[in-house]
Design a protein around this motif. Structure first.
Motif, short mmCIF file in Angstrom:
data_model
loop_
_atom_site.label_atom_id
_atom_site.label_comp_id
_atom_site.label_asym_id
_atom_site.label_seq_id
_atom_site.Cartn_x
_atom_site.Cartn_y
_atom_site.Cartn_z
N VAL A 70 0.86 -1.19 0.00
CA VAL A 70 0.00 0.00 0.00
C VAL A 70 0.89 1.24 0.00
CG1 VAL A 70 -1.78 1.28 1.25
CG2 VAL A 70 -1.80 -1.23 1.27
N PRO A 71 0.69 2.17 -0.94
CA PRO A 71 1.56 3.35 -1.02
C PRO A 71 1.51 4.19 0.26
CG PRO A 71 0.22 3.13 -3.00
CD PRO A 71 -0.31 2.14 -2.03
N VAL A 72 2.65 4.82 0.57
CA VAL A 72 2.76 5.68 1.75
C VAL A 72 3.25 7.05 1.31
CG1 VAL A 72 3.85 6.02 4.00
CG2 VAL A 72 3.28 3.70 3.24
N GLU A 73 2.53 8.09 1.72
CA GLU A 73 2.99 9.46 1.51
C GLU A 73 3.18 10.12 2.86
OE1 GLU A 73 1.27 11.79 -1.63
OE2 GLU A 73 0.18 10.05 -2.41
N TYR A 74 3.96 11.22 2.87
CA TYR A 74 4.33 11.86 4.13
C TYR A 74 4.01 13.35 4.07
CZ TYR A 74 7.03 7.61 5.03
OH TYR A 74 7.42 6.31 5.21
N VAL A 75 3.52 13.87 5.18
CA VAL A 75 3.41 15.32 5.36
C VAL A 75 4.06 15.64 6.71
CG1 VAL A 75 1.36 15.62 3.95
CG2 VAL A 75 1.11 15.13 6.39
N VAL A 76 4.56 16.85 6.85
CA VAL A 76 5.33 17.22 8.03
C VAL A 76 4.55 18.20 8.89
CG1 VAL A 76 7.44 18.31 8.87
CG2 VAL A 76 7.51 16.82 6.86
N GLN A 77 4.48 17.91 10.17
CA GLN A 77 4.01 18.86 11.17
C GLN A 77 5.25 19.32 11.92
OE1 GLN A 77 1.84 17.38 14.60
NE2 GLN A 77 0.53 19.20 14.66
N SER A 78 5.75 20.47 11.55
CA SER A 78 7.05 20.91 12.07
C SER A 78 6.99 21.34 13.52
CB SER A 78 7.60 22.06 11.22
OG SER A 78 6.67 23.13 11.16
N GLU A 79 5.82 21.76 14.01
CA GLU A 79 5.63 22.13 15.41
C GLU A 79 4.50 21.30 15.98
OE1 GLU A 79 5.48 26.37 16.33
OE2 GLU A 79 5.97 26.74 14.22
N PRO A 80 4.61 20.87 17.25
CA PRO A 80 3.53 20.08 17.87
C PRO A 80 2.35 20.97 18.25
CG PRO A 80 5.30 20.45 19.45
CD PRO A 80 5.77 21.03 18.15
N ARG A 81 1.43 21.15 17.31
CA ARG A 81 0.32 22.10 17.51
C ARG A 81 -1.02 21.40 17.63
NH1 ARG A 81 0.88 26.67 13.07
NH2 ARG A 81 -0.71 27.62 14.41
N GLY A 82 -1.01 20.11 18.01
CA GLY A 82 -2.26 19.42 18.29
C GLY A 82 -2.70 18.47 17.19
N THR A 83 -3.66 17.62 17.56
CA THR A 83 -4.11 16.57 16.64
C THR A 83 -4.88 17.14 15.45
OG1 THR A 83 -6.03 16.26 18.11
CG2 THR A 83 -4.17 14.74 18.36
N ALA A 84 -5.68 18.16 15.67
CA ALA A 84 -6.41 18.75 14.54
C ALA A 84 -5.44 19.37 13.54
CB ALA A 84 -7.40 19.81 15.04
N HIS A 85 -4.44 20.06 14.04
CA HIS A 85 -3.44 20.64 13.15
C HIS A 85 -2.72 19.54 12.37
CE1 HIS A 85 0.58 22.39 12.18
NE2 HIS A 85 -0.16 23.43 11.85
N ALA A 86 -2.43 18.41 13.04
CA ALA A 86 -1.76 17.30 12.35
C ALA A 86 -2.62 16.76 11.22
CB ALA A 86 -1.44 16.19 13.36
N ILE A 87 -3.90 16.52 11.50
CA ILE A 87 -4.80 16.03 10.45
C ILE A 87 -4.92 17.06 9.33
CG2 ILE A 87 -7.19 15.40 9.92
CD1 ILE A 87 -5.76 13.22 11.40
N GLY A 88 -5.02 18.32 9.71
CA GLY A 88 -5.16 19.37 8.71
C GLY A 88 -3.99 19.47 7.76
N ARG A 89 -2.80 19.04 8.18
CA ARG A 89 -1.64 19.08 7.31
C ARG A 89 -1.82 18.20 6.07
NH1 ARG A 89 1.23 22.44 6.51
NH2 ARG A 89 3.13 21.23 6.19
N ALA A 90 -2.74 17.24 6.14
CA ALA A 90 -2.95 16.33 5.01
C ALA A 90 -4.07 16.78 4.09
CB ALA A 90 -3.25 14.93 5.54
N SER A 91 -4.62 17.97 4.32
CA SER A 91 -5.81 18.39 3.56
C SER A 91 -5.54 18.53 2.07
CB SER A 91 -6.36 19.70 4.12
OG SER A 91 -5.38 20.72 4.03
N ASP A 92 -4.33 18.88 1.68
CA ASP A 92 -4.02 19.04 0.26
C ASP A 92 -3.90 17.69 -0.45
OD1 ASP A 92 -4.00 21.77 0.49
OD2 ASP A 92 -1.83 21.93 0.71
N LEU A 93 -3.73 16.61 0.31
CA LEU A 93 -3.57 15.29 -0.30
C LEU A 93 -4.85 14.46 -0.30
CD1 LEU A 93 -0.13 14.06 1.18
CD2 LEU A 93 -0.60 14.82 -1.15
#
Length: 422
Positions: A70-93
């Motif tokens: 199964v393909p794996v892609e990566y997005v970076v959360q450079s600062e620990p700004r919470g779970t919502a922010h982490a999920i939001g980092r993937a919105s473009d994908l």
């Protein structure tokens, strides 16, 4: 369907084990925490998106660009700004329904399938006796009506288990929330916003295993659970290469699953389930009471004693007259001779000098206490030994008291009795 897996945090409560590795790469059985949760998603998804941050390169190196096809892609959360922010980092994908999972939660296989099959937005919930320590979920007819973080007066015994299925509309909700009092963007706030806007959020009750692996003794509990699954497996065909070598005493135990792909010398006695990976060796005179996993390159014995839910990591060494009980040795850890290690975690490349002894029980039989983020807290475990950071070394005849932590690279001298963290 996609699966977004959050794996960006530092895992500060798990230190010193996370000084040199991200928490999702801590071992559990024969794999890592993050790879285990990904294994459970493989049949339900056709792409993974990993949200990484702390030591991201280590996760990329371990997982790679695909997981079991199964393909794996990566997005970076450079600062620990919470779970919502982490999920939001993937919105473009991500532009379709997806699973959202924490990379450090241990659950049974079925909950992922249940979330995938639920349709629409859904979150896993479970009953606990102490809901005030978690996000408490209010429901009506299996629909979420409220969600409150760590309330003083919980409205129910249902808590948020940290596993979700979302429609892409969650990204809009994330953009509309503000930071919480602790300065983070909470996924639960985005879910509440959706509930208040009239979105249907299903509560998928999970009554099986759920373990938030946040502190060192919880890694031991996770290992015990995973190896207990190995002990319950009765169909040996589920393990490739399973065999009972004729020179292994005790091989007549029909209730034990054995996968022996490495070398087991004559006069080794085995009771219960055991996995010996290719390239591992168990030398003559060793006594094993499973469940025990000996990873590739590990070397045991002669005349060693392994018991309990024990995992010896790749390239580790357990030598002559050493007993290891219910413990995890990370890659390259060495307990050379005449030592006892019980209910403990030894980091990578740790070296215990001859005669090092670990205490794992308080004389008053109270739960062992351990330091987490500078605070001494109860582990809830009657038996708990030590947690040792990578590269630490003990001098000969060192005694380590129950609940002691040795930091990364720590040293003890010969004949030392260590009663406090070092």
């Amino acid at each position: 369907m996609d699966a977004i897996v959050i794996a960006a945090g530092e895992g500060t409560r798990m230190r010193p084990l996370t000084d040199r590795r991200p928490k999702p790469l801590l071992p559990v059985g024969r794999t890592t925490l993050i790879q285990r949760i990904m294994d459970q998603c493989v049949d339900a998804v056709d792409r993974f998106v990993l949200v990484v941050g702390y030591r991201a390169e280590a996760i990329h190196e371990t997982v790679g660009d695909d997981h079991r096809g199964v393909p794996v892609e990566y997005v970076v959360q450079s600062e620990p700004r919470g779970t919502a922010h982490a999920i939001g980092r993937a919105s473009d994908l991500v532009d379709r329904r997806f699973l959202a999972l924490n990379g450090d939660v241990l659950v049974d296989d079925g909950v992922v399938d249940d979330l995938a099959a639920a349709g629409g937005t859904a979150m896993a919930v479970r009953e606990v006796p102490d809901p005030g320590n978690y996000g408490v979920v209010e429901t009506s007819d299996d629909r979420v009506t409220g969600l409150v973080e760590k309330p003083r007066d919980p409205a129910s015994n249902l808590i948020n288990a940290g596993l979700y299925a979302f429609e892409p509309s969650i990204f809009d909700a994330i953009e509309r929330i503000g930071a919480s009092p602790r300065g983070e963007y909470e996924l639960t706030d985005a879910i509440v916003r959706q509930v208040e806007a009239g979105h249907d959020v299903r509560a998928v009750e999970h009554g099986g295993t759920w373990l938030d692996v946040g502190r060192p003794w919880e890694l031991l509990a996770a290992t015990e659970h995973v190896l207990d699954d190995l002990g319950r497996a009765r169909d040996a065909s589920t393990l490739s290469g399973t065999q009972d070598p004729p020179d292994v005493k005790g091989a007549g135990d029909t209730h034990a699953v054995r996968q022996i792909d490495g070398t087991v010398e004559a006069n080794v006695h085995v009771e219960g389930p055991i996995v010996v990976e290719e390239g591992a060796r168990i030398r003559s005179g060793t006594y094993v009471e499973g469940p025990v996993v000996v990873r590739s390159g590990a070397d045991v014995g002669p005349n060693a004693y392994l018991r309990g839910a024990t995992v010896l990591g790749p390239g580790s060494r357990v030598g002559n007259a050493v007993e290891v009980k219910n413990s995890v040795l990370l890659p390259g850890a060495t307990v050379g001779h005449l030592s006892y290690v019980g209910d403990s975690i030894l980091g990578a490349d740790v070296n215990f000098g001859a005669g090092t002894t670990v205490a794992n029980l308080r004389h008053d039989d109270e739960p062992v206490r351990m330091t987490v983020k500078g605070e001494r807290v109860s582990s809830g475990r009657r038996k708990l030994g030590v947690v040792v950071g990578d590269g630490a070394k003990t001098g000969i005849d060192t005694s380590l008291n129950a609940g002691v932590t040795l930091s990364t690279g720590a040293r003890t001298g010969p004949n030392e009795t260590v009663l406090e963290d070092r």
